[in-house]
Design an enzyme around this catalytic site. Structure first.
Site, PDB file in Angstrom:
ATOM      1  N   LYS A  96       0.840  -1.190   0.000  1.00 38.24           N
ATOM      2  CA  LYS A  96       0.000   0.000   0.000  1.00 38.24           C
ATOM      3  C   LYS A  96       0.880   1.248   0.000  1.00 38.24           C
ATOM      4  O   LYS A  96       1.852   1.337   0.760  1.00 38.24           O
ATOM      5  CB  LYS A  96      -0.899  -0.016   1.237  1.00 38.24           C
ATOM      6  CG  LYS A  96      -1.849   1.170   1.371  1.00 38.24           C
ATOM      7  CD  LYS A  96      -2.681   1.023   2.637  1.00 38.24           C
ATOM      8  CE  LYS A  96      -3.621   2.198   2.861  1.00 38.24           C
ATOM      9  NZ  LYS A  96      -4.414   2.036   4.093  1.00 38.24           N
ATOM     10  N   SER A 172      -9.057   2.722   3.283  1.00 37.37           N
ATOM     11  CA  SER A 172      -8.098   3.324   2.393  1.00 37.37           C
ATOM     12  C   SER A 172      -7.192   2.323   1.687  1.00 37.37           C
ATOM     13  O   SER A 172      -6.381   2.710   0.849  1.00 37.37           O
ATOM     14  CB  SER A 172      -7.228   4.309   3.200  1.00 37.37           C
ATOM     15  OG  SER A 172      -6.484   3.637   4.211  1.00 37.37           O
ATOM     16  N   SER A 196      -9.781   0.696   7.590  1.00 35.62           N
ATOM     17  CA  SER A 196      -9.194   0.710   6.258  1.00 35.62           C
ATOM     18  C   SER A 196      -8.614  -0.600   5.774  1.00 35.62           C
ATOM     19  O   SER A 196      -8.206  -0.701   4.621  1.00 35.62           O
ATOM     20  CB  SER A 196      -8.121   1.798   6.174  1.00 35.62           C
ATOM     21  OG  SER A 196      -8.694   3.073   6.318  1.00 35.62           O
TER      22      SER A 196
END
Length: 515
Positions: A96, A172, A196
Site C-alpha cells: 500500500k 483506504s 481501512s
C-alpha cells in the site's frame, strides 16, 4: 505448477477463463503459502511467479487502477540478489502506498504533493515483509493520506471494484483489495485507522484482520499512528495467510510505546479446536444512522451459520454514546491531518496553503488547527469510555458481530462533495474561513453523512481491539458485504480460529469476480 493447495477449497462454479493460460489460472488458485510451498518444492520459481503476477497486472490493472507505482525491476532485482528463506519466499507482493516505506522507492501517500518522494530506508514493517521472502513489485492506490473509506485520490484517480467496476473497492487500502480480488496477488499490505483493512476486505470479498493496538511495529518513522488508532497488516484470500503473516510481523521494535509481547503462534493456533463461543450481534448503527437491508441480511446470514457451527448467538444492544464516538474520532482525525500537512510543508519548504493537496484535505487540516489542545485531550480521554463499554461487553460475550459496512459497496463518486460544497471549500481555503465553517456544523454533518455508510469499524480503532471482516455474504447485485467480529484486547487467536471455521463451512477463496 500442480493442483491447488489444500486450503483452496474447490468451487463448482469456478472455471478456467478462456483468456487465461493454464499456469496463470493455476497461479490464481493458490494462496500465498501455497505458492511459497510450490517454490520450496521446486515446482515453480520466484521468477515464474513474478512473471505471472506482472502479466495479470498488465491485463487487469488498466480496468481497476489498483497499482499506481509498478516496481517490476525492483522485484526482479530482489530475486537475482537471493531471497530470504522465509514462509513466503518467492511470493509476489504489493505494498500500500501509505506509511509502508521501502528504501529507494517512491512513497506518495496518495498525494500530488509527495509524488516522487523517495524513502531513505525501509520501515520496520517493510523490513519484516522483506525478511519473510516476499517479492515487492508495486505500490497500490490509496486515498490522499488514507483519509477516506473509498479510494479516489485526485493524484491517481479512482481504484475500482473488480466485482463491479462502477463501485468502490473501499478505502483506504482499496488498491490492495482490488488487486487481490482481481487475481494479481493472493495477499497485499494494508493499514487500518478507521476500518481501512476491514472496509476494503468487505467490499472485495476478502479476509481482513485489524490487529490489536501495539501488536504490529510502527517504527522507525513513527512511535504510533493516529494516537494508536491505526495499525498495519495485510488483506488476504485465505485465513491461514493472514495468520502466518501476523506471526512474521508481530512484536515490538525500537519505537513501540506499549508493545504486546505475547507469543505469536497464530498459524499454529489454526490447528487447535475452537471452543463454543458466545457471540452478541447487532445491526444497529453506532452513530444512529439507517443501515441497509443488505447489511442486516449479511449479519443474519452469519448468525445462522454460526448457530449451525454450534456457537451461542444472541441479539444485543451496545450502550454506546454514538455522538461522542463520532466526535472523538473526528477530533483525532482533524488533528492528525493538521499535523501531517504541517510536516509535509516543512519537508517541502512550503506553507500548508501552498501544498498541492486536495481541497477537502486542506479544509480538514485547517479545521485541525482550530481545535485546542484541551479539546483534543478531552476527546482522547473519551476513548476510555468506549474501551470500558467493550470491556463490560466482553465479560459476557467472546465476540461482537456487526455488519462491516452500512450498505453494499457504494458507486464511484458517492463521497464526492456536491458542486456547491466543492466551490465553498475553495472559497474557505482561499480566505481562511475555517473557524466559521467549524461553527456552522457543516463539516460535522458532512462527516456523519460519509460515516453513515461506514458506521461500525471506528469502535475497534479507538478501543484498540482486534477485529476482522469475513466474506460470507453477497448482495443481489453480486457485490460482497462482509461481517465484522470484534474480540477482546490481544485475542487475535480466537478471531483467526473462528475465521478458519467459517472459511471451511462456507469456502470463499475461489469465489472470484469475472473481469
Amino acid at each position: 505448477m500442480e493442483t491447488p493447495s489444500a486450503t483452496a477449497v474447490s468451487n463448482p462454479t469456478t472455471t478456467t477463463p478462456s483468456s487465461a493460460s493454464a499456469p496463470e489460472f493455476e497461479y490464481r488458485q493458490h494462496d500465498a503459502l501455497g505458492l511459497a510451498d510450490l517454490v520450496r518444492r521446486g515446482e515453480t520459481s520466484a521468477s515464474e511467479l513474478l512473471d505471472l503476477a506482472i502479466a495479470r497486472a498488465e491485463a487487469v490493472n488498466p480496468k481497476i487502477n489498483a497499482i499506481i507505482t509498478p516496481l517490476y525491476d525492483y522485484g526482479r532485482a530482489q530475486i537475482n540478489a537471493g531471497l530470504p528463506d522465509g514462509p513466503f519466499s518467492g511470493v509476489p507482493f504489493l505494498l500500500k502506498d501509505l506509511l509502508c516505506a521501502v528504501e529507494g522507492t517512491p512513497l506518495s501517500n496518495g498525494s500530488n504533493a509527495l509524488k516522487g518522494r523517495i524513502s531513505p530506508r525501509d520501515s520496520e514493517l517493510a523490513a519484516r515483509f522483506r525478511n519473510s521472502g516476499l517479492v515487492f513489485f508495486g505500490k497500490t492506490n490509496t486515498p490522499e493520506l488514507g483519509l477516506m473509506g473509498v479510494t479516489e485520490p485526485k493524484a491517481f484517480g479512482p481504484a475500482r471494484n473488480p466485482w463491479n467496476l462502477n463501485h468502490t473497492p473501499g478505502g483506504s487500502s482499496g488498491g490492495s483489495a482490488a488487486a487481490i480480488a482481481a487475481g494479481i496477488v493472493p495477499m497485499a499490505s494494508g493499514g487500518d485507522g478507521g476500518g481501512s483493512i476491514r472496509i476494503p476486505a468487505a467490499c472485495c470479498g476478502l479476509f481482513g484482520l485489524k490487529p490489536s493496538r501495539g501488536r504490529v511495529p510502527t517504527g522507525p518513522y513513527a512511535q504510533e499512528f493516529w494516537d494508536g488508532a491505526a495499525t498495519e497488516h495485510v488483506l488476504t484470500r485465505s485465513v491461514r495467510d493472514s495468520a502466518a503473516m501476523l506471526d512474521v510481523i508481530a512484536g515490538p521494535d525500537g519505537s513501540s510505546p506499549y508493545p504486546l509481547r505475547s507469543r505469536n503462534n497464530y498459524q499454529d493456533s489454526l490447528s487447535q479446536p475452537l471452543r463454543k463461543l458466545r457471540i452478541g450481534y447487532t445491526s444497529t448503527s453506532f452513530i444512529g444512522r439507517p443501515v441497509s437491508a443488505d447489511a442486516i441480511a449479511a449479519v443474519e446470514h452469519s448468525v445462522k451459520l454460526l448457530e449451525q457451527l454450534g456457537h451461542e448467538v444472541e441479539a444485543v444492544e451496545i450502550r454506546l454514546d454514538g455522538e461522542a464516538l463520532a466526535d472523538s474520532y473526528l477530533t483525532m482525525y482533524f488533528g492528525h491531518v493538521a499535523a501531517d500537512l504541517e510536516f509535509m510543508a516543512q519537508q517541502l519548504g512550503s506553507r500548508i496553503s501552498n501544498l498541492d493537496v486536495e481541497d477537502t484535505t486542506k479544509v480538514l487540516g485547517f479545521l485541525g488547527k482550530t481545535i485546542s489542545a484541551g479539546d483534543f485531550v478531552q476527546a482522547k480521554r473519551r476513548w476510555n469510555d468506549f474501551a470500558q463499554t467493550m470491556h463490560l461487553f466482553h465479560q459476557r460475550y467472546d465476540l461482537l458481530l456487526t455488519p462491516t459496512l452500512g450498505s453494499e459497496p457504494v458507486p464511484i463518486g458517492s463521497f464526492e462533495p456536491p458542486a456547491w460544497e466543492a466551490v465553498a471549500m475553495k472559497v474557505i481555503n482561499a480566505f481562511g474561513l475555517h473557524k466559521l465553517l467549524l461553527k456552522s456544523g457543516m463539516v460535522k454533518q458532512m462527516a456523519l453523512d460519509n460515516l453513515e455508510k461506514l458506521p461500525f469499524t471506528q469502535l475497534a480503532n479507538l478501543t484498540g481491539l482486534p477485529a476482522m471482516s469475513v466474506p460470507l455474504y453477497w448482495t443481489a447485485n453480486n457485490l460482497p458485504l462482509g461481517s465484522q467480529f470484534i474480540a477482546p484486547m490481544g485475542d487475535e487467536h480466537t478471531l483467526l480460529q473462528l475465521a478458519q471455521q467459517l472459511e471451511q463451512a462456507q469456502p470463499w477463496m475461489l469465489r472470484t469476480p469475472d473481469l
